[in-house]
Design an enzyme around this catalytic site. Structure first.
Site, PDB file in Angstrom:
ATOM      1  N   ILE A  40       0.908  -0.913  -0.075  1.00 48.20           N
ATOM      2  CA  ILE A  40      -0.031   0.170  -0.024  1.00 48.20           C
ATOM      3  C   ILE A  40       0.748   1.205   0.023  1.00 48.20           C
ATOM      4  CG2 ILE A  40      -1.754   1.393   1.257  1.00 48.20           C
ATOM      5  CD1 ILE A  40      -2.661  -1.576  -0.107  1.00 48.20           C
ATOM      6  N   LYS A  41       0.867   2.352  -0.959  1.00 43.98           N
ATOM      7  CA  LYS A  41       1.570   3.253  -1.300  1.00 43.98           C
ATOM      8  C   LYS A  41       0.720   4.436  -0.372  1.00 43.98           C
ATOM      9  CE  LYS A  41       4.484   5.320  -4.844  1.00 43.98           C
ATOM     10  NZ  LYS A  41       4.424   5.320  -6.417  1.00 43.98           N
ATOM     11  N   LEU A  42       1.173   5.138   0.306  1.00 46.42           N
ATOM     12  CA  LEU A  42       0.528   6.274   1.261  1.00 46.42           C
ATOM     13  C   LEU A  42       1.566   7.487   0.958  1.00 46.42           C
ATOM     14  CD1 LEU A  42       0.113   3.924   4.518  1.00 46.42           C
ATOM     15  CD2 LEU A  42      -1.702   4.869   2.674  1.00 46.42           C
TER      16      LEU A  42
END
Length: 216
Positions: free
Chosen positions: A82-84
């Site tokens: 997951i890219k945040l």
């Protein structure tokens, strides 16, 4: 240093993966929008091509929404990361997701302070943006170097992804500066293949071979 490809174009991913050099893929909302396709379907196709971390970025801005949006991605496959965004809300989401065993890639890193915060929030990866810093006459490679030094000194396991790569030279400099990974656009991958002496050498070998055959 491992090599990821930075694109949502499945054909480009398949081509570079066929060279045997890819360890992962990063995407972002801009790259996904450029393809004009359903992102979940794109992710499924990428997962069939590359057996490694695949970063899927959320577009929500609040931590609760980020965590909820992330579920559809990480439930798809264990390789989804997951890219945040590097914000207070992004850090909150990273801490919550990491506590569940979900790997996070914190993006839009422009300082060692930001990278350190992300690492302490449990990020598996941080993505310092080399090219965008160079665009404003700041040394993007120095950011990689400083972050690597801090992580090494304090035994931090978070991996550094050199992002916003514009040239083959930046790939080499990122490797020398201590990046664990460089995520590279397809265009730069193809530029990395090329050298004029390689081309002229192949041409000479072929000429010599043809000449040798003619003497037989």
């Amino acid at each position: 240093m491992k090599l990821f490809i930075d694109t949502a174009n499945v054909d480009d991913i398949r081509e570079v993966a066929s060279w045997g050099v890819l360890s992962g893929v990063t995407t972002n909302p801009s790259l996904v929008a450029k393809e004009g396709r359903d992102f979940m379907q794109v992710l499924r196709e990428i997962l069939e091509i590359v057996d490694g971390p695949i970063s899927a970025e959320v577009i929500s801005l609040q931590a609760d929404d980020m965590v909820e949006e992330a579920r559809q991605y990480y439930e798809l496959h264990k390789n989804i990361v997951i890219k945040l965004p590097m914000t207070a809300e992004g850090l909150k989401a990273c801490a919550r997701l990491s506590a569940k065993g979900v790997r996070c890639n914190m993006t839009l890193i422009f300082s060692p302070n930001q990278a350190l915060l992300c690492a302490r929030a449990g990020a598996a990866f941080v993505s310092p943006f080399v090219g965008r810093l160079d665009d404003i006459s700041t040394d993007g490679i120095q950011l990689i170097r400083d972050t690597a030094e801090i992580f090494d000194l304090h035994g931090i396991d978070t991996e550094i992804i050199a992002a916003s790569i514009r040239t083959p030279g930046q790939v080499v400099e990122a490797a020398k500066a201590g990046a664990h990974i460089a995520t590279i656009p397809p265009k730069v991958f193809h530029q990395m293949l090329k050298h004029p002496l390689t081309d002229s050498g192949i041409e000479r070998f072929l000429k010599d071979w043809e000449a040798a055959k003619g003497r037989v």
